[in-house]
Scaffold this motif. Sequence first.
Motif, PDB file in Angstrom:
ATOM      1  N   GLU A  31       0.823  -1.211   0.000  1.00 22.33           N
ATOM      2  CA  GLU A  31       0.000   0.000   0.000  1.00 22.33           C
ATOM      3  C   GLU A  31       0.859   1.264   0.000  1.00 22.33           C
ATOM      4  N   THR A  32       1.974   1.236   0.691  1.00 20.19           N
ATOM      5  CA  THR A  32       2.880   2.387   0.675  1.00 20.19           C
ATOM      6  C   THR A  32       3.430   2.615  -0.718  1.00 20.19           C
ATOM      7  N   ASN A  33       3.876   1.544  -1.369  1.00 17.20           N
ATOM      8  CA  ASN A  33       4.386   1.660  -2.732  1.00 17.20           C
ATOM      9  C   ASN A  33       3.303   2.149  -3.683  1.00 17.20           C
ATOM     10  N   ALA A  34       2.083   1.643  -3.541  1.00 15.33           N
ATOM     11  CA  ALA A  34       0.985   2.038  -4.421  1.00 15.33           C
ATOM     12  C   ALA A  34       0.700   3.532  -4.295  1.00 15.33           C
ATOM     13  N   ARG A  35       0.641   4.024  -3.070  1.00 13.53           N
ATOM     14  CA  ARG A  35       0.384   5.458  -2.869  1.00 13.53           C
ATOM     15  C   ARG A  35       1.503   6.310  -3.464  1.00 13.53           C
ATOM     16  N   ASN A  36       2.731   5.890  -3.267  1.00 14.75           N
ATOM     17  CA  ASN A  36       3.855   6.667  -3.795  1.00 14.75           C
ATOM     18  C   ASN A  36       3.864   6.680  -5.319  1.00 14.75           C
TER      19      ASN A  36
END
Length: 315
Positions: free
Chosen positions: A288-293
């Motif tokens: 989820e962190t990678n997706a948001r970034n």
Amino acid sequence: MRRVVQIPALALVLALVATEASAWWDAGHMQIAYVAYKKLDAPVKDKVDALLKLNKDYAKWTAGAPDERTAKLYAFVHAATWADDIKTKEYNYTRDKVDSPTAGQNIGYADRNQHAYWHYKDTNFSPDGTPLPQPDPVDLVTQLKLIIAALPSTSGATDDVRSYDLVWMLHLVGDAHQPLHAIRRYTRQIPGGDAGGNAEQVIPANGDTMALHAYWDSLFGGYVSPYGAVFDAEDKDGLAHIAVNETSAQVSDPQAWIDESAELAKQYAYAAPVSVGSNPVLLTREYETNARNIARSQAALGAARLARLLNDALK
């Protein structure tokens, strides 16, 4: 702290069953348009507003604006959602097919087709050797190239066509930078293709079960007004404050954008724990962190490229 946007129940249901014809939901498209608008030359802002006034929704787009300057901004920001708006019953546009004789036409507002297949270009791939179909004859890239060519006043296109093309451009440039609008994955478990992540189910941290595609669309939140889009984009962590590589921003070929997005989809959207089947999987914090970034960097890049296209076409 980012403002929480309340999504009406019906809108949420529609979003969760969305197909590849939607991207970023309205909040993302509006924020991309706002950031692009900030980068437009002053004479270009006047020209885009004159073209947008030819759309019948102009009064709705500018409702509530306190002055003429803000009205121009609101029109530009809200116009970025028009290509999705015409899929609702209110507009009574035809849900046409990609193999229709009129699929690739560019005739202005006389066109009453939804053209859902303009919103994406599938880069077909398979991680396990599943057979791939031939690509569609009309897609985001073929149509966006026509639109870009027609937008300058020297193109010979009528103002009606140029206005129609402008509202589509505001939307399609955003679509091209959503990784799952650039790809379709074929696996033994999903041999007919996943429609850009619509066949896979995921469970993010909020506990909802939703399509992978809808998850990526939702990363900027739900529907907002132009004022709300400006508020969110100008938040201290908002889209307006994301740095963009200037060399990347100069890339003007829509096919190159799709190639970039497809690679990002392979690397991040289909990353573990997303499986090759349709069973729901619980997303990890890392995913989820990678997706948001990725979503934020892609949206900021899309805004810079949109501004460059308009400044070049309407200078």
